[in-house]
Design a protein around this motif. Sequence first.
Motif, PDB file in Angstrom:
ATOM      1  N   ASN A  75     -24.890  22.936   0.371  1.00  0.00           N
ATOM      2  CA  ASN A  75     -25.068  24.283   0.921  1.00  0.00           C
ATOM      3  C   ASN A  75     -23.691  24.884   1.172  1.00  0.00           C
ATOM      4  O   ASN A  75     -22.978  24.401   2.052  1.00  0.00           O
ATOM      5  CB  ASN A  75     -25.846  24.251   2.241  1.00  0.00           C
ATOM      6  CG  ASN A  75     -27.251  23.732   2.066  1.00  0.00           C
ATOM      7  OD1 ASN A  75     -27.954  24.166   1.177  1.00  0.00           O
ATOM      8  ND2 ASN A  75     -27.654  22.795   2.910  1.00  0.00           N
ATOM      9  N   PHE A  79     -22.375  30.717   2.974  1.00  0.00           N
ATOM     10  CA  PHE A  79     -23.513  31.465   2.440  1.00  0.00           C
ATOM     11  C   PHE A  79     -24.144  32.314   3.535  1.00  0.00           C
ATOM     12  O   PHE A  79     -24.356  31.855   4.654  1.00  0.00           O
ATOM     13  CB  PHE A  79     -24.560  30.502   1.871  1.00  0.00           C
ATOM     14  CG  PHE A  79     -25.841  31.183   1.466  1.00  0.00           C
ATOM     15  CD1 PHE A  79     -25.919  31.884   0.284  1.00  0.00           C
ATOM     16  CD2 PHE A  79     -26.964  31.130   2.284  1.00  0.00           C
ATOM     17  CE1 PHE A  79     -27.097  32.525  -0.087  1.00  0.00           C
ATOM     18  CE2 PHE A  79     -28.138  31.761   1.924  1.00  0.00           C
ATOM     19  CZ  PHE A  79     -28.197  32.464   0.728  1.00  0.00           C
ATOM     20  N   SER A  81     -27.431  34.594   4.652  1.00  0.00           N
ATOM     21  CA  SER A  81     -28.805  35.007   4.404  1.00  0.00           C
ATOM     22  C   SER A  81     -29.131  36.178   5.313  1.00  0.00           C
ATOM     23  O   SER A  81     -28.670  36.236   6.462  1.00  0.00           O
ATOM     24  CB  SER A  81     -29.780  33.852   4.663  1.00  0.00           C
ATOM     25  OG  SER A  81     -29.670  33.402   5.999  1.00  0.00           O
ATOM     26  N   LYS A 100     -15.607  31.438   4.881  1.00  0.00           N
ATOM     27  CA  LYS A 100     -15.067  31.409   3.521  1.00  0.00           C
ATOM     28  C   LYS A 100     -13.547  31.236   3.554  1.00  0.00           C
ATOM     29  O   LYS A 100     -12.981  30.455   2.777  1.00  0.00           O
ATOM     30  CB  LYS A 100     -15.428  32.688   2.774  1.00  0.00           C
ATOM     31  CG  LYS A 100     -14.916  32.694   1.335  1.00  0.00           C
ATOM     32  CD  LYS A 100     -15.221  33.986   0.618  1.00  0.00           C
ATOM     33  CE  LYS A 100     -16.704  34.132   0.376  1.00  0.00           C
ATOM     34  NZ  LYS A 100     -17.003  35.325  -0.452  1.00  0.00           N
ATOM     35  N   ALA A 120     -24.971  28.237  -6.641  1.00  0.00           N
ATOM     36  CA  ALA A 120     -23.993  27.584  -5.774  1.00  0.00           C
ATOM     37  C   ALA A 120     -22.641  27.491  -6.480  1.00  0.00           C
ATOM     38  O   ALA A 120     -21.593  27.578  -5.837  1.00  0.00           O
ATOM     39  CB  ALA A 120     -24.485  26.196  -5.378  1.00  0.00           C
ATOM     40  N   LEU A 123     -20.647  30.631  -5.971  1.00  0.00           N
ATOM     41  CA  LEU A 123     -20.079  30.690  -4.634  1.00  0.00           C
ATOM     42  C   LEU A 123     -18.924  29.701  -4.478  1.00  0.00           C
ATOM     43  O   LEU A 123     -17.874  30.031  -3.921  1.00  0.00           O
ATOM     44  CB  LEU A 123     -21.154  30.383  -3.593  1.00  0.00           C
ATOM     45  CG  LEU A 123     -22.199  31.477  -3.331  1.00  0.00           C
ATOM     46  CD1 LEU A 123     -23.300  30.945  -2.435  1.00  0.00           C
ATOM     47  CD2 LEU A 123     -21.551  32.690  -2.686  1.00  0.00           C
TER      48      LEU A 123
END
Length: 327
Positions: A75, A79, A81, A100, A120, A123
């Motif tokens: 994960n 990220f 959501s 990040k 993924a 990212l």
Amino acid sequence: PRVPLASLRGSSGIAGKIFERIKRVKLYNDLVRRMFDKIDKDFDFIICENDPSYKIGFFYKKINPKTKIVWIMHNPPFFHSGKSSFVIDLLSRVAALFEKASAKYYGNAVDSILVFDERAKRLAEEVGPPVKVVNLPVDIEYFYSLPKNGISQNKTIQLLSLGALSPTRRFEDTISAAAILRHNGYDVRVLLICKDYWGDKNYREEFEKFIESSGIKQHVDARFGGSTEGELLQAMKTSDIFVLPNNVTGWAIGAFEAMAAGLPLVSPRMIASADILRDGVNALLIDVFRPYQIAEKVEALIRDPELYIRIASAGQKLVQEKLSIEG
């Protein structure tokens, strides 16, 4: 960790959630430094998985530059959501930007990042190190069962969903879909293997109230204690359809294990696992937060034995060909 991770869940209000997140970051960073202090300093490889364990490589490379650091990024920590509240969503986006920046800083020590899907990968490439997509394999022989020849409308039909108890799992949608189906005359029950891993008391109470008010409480078996491996296998053998109602991206290995066990899959089209699925071919795809779509797909599988057999068989074949542990 010095305190249980579950103690940092369940805050209410914006200020509470901000304070909760700060405490969690501090706890994780403290845990990383303590892990670094404990492990030997002559490893050739260090393989890190979820959460902030990849930061260990940053400190380790300073004393042993030849060590190779591999980050299995299940994960991406940054990220984001979508959130229902505009303010919380905005704050979450800001937090993701900070995470990040942190991943890029500490990720300089990482030699390779492994991910399970193309989303993924996109990212992970923002961090910097080389990224490789690898399949997360399924032990097909362990889970394998022949798909059923459709579902008899004269028997109880069991929907199976599993995962750690969390708002993002959207078990509520599986229950709501079952309520719709029962209203339409089908004898449907729900089995949830939903281990209360995080110990979020507020959400657990909220979820139990949802079950109480669903109108089908007596037809919902929610196993908050999780299950043994034997109980999981038995659940797959006695279930008819696997429903994956998650509203966040991720690689749902439990769904593929269920497909190996011969169950047709109903899954969100936005989840990472859907990258290798084809709607109407090896799975039935839905939009998130749409329990009526789950009900429609399940009803189609009930009413059409040929569709049931085709989806279940094609799903099992997909797992055998692309996700076999034998490679």
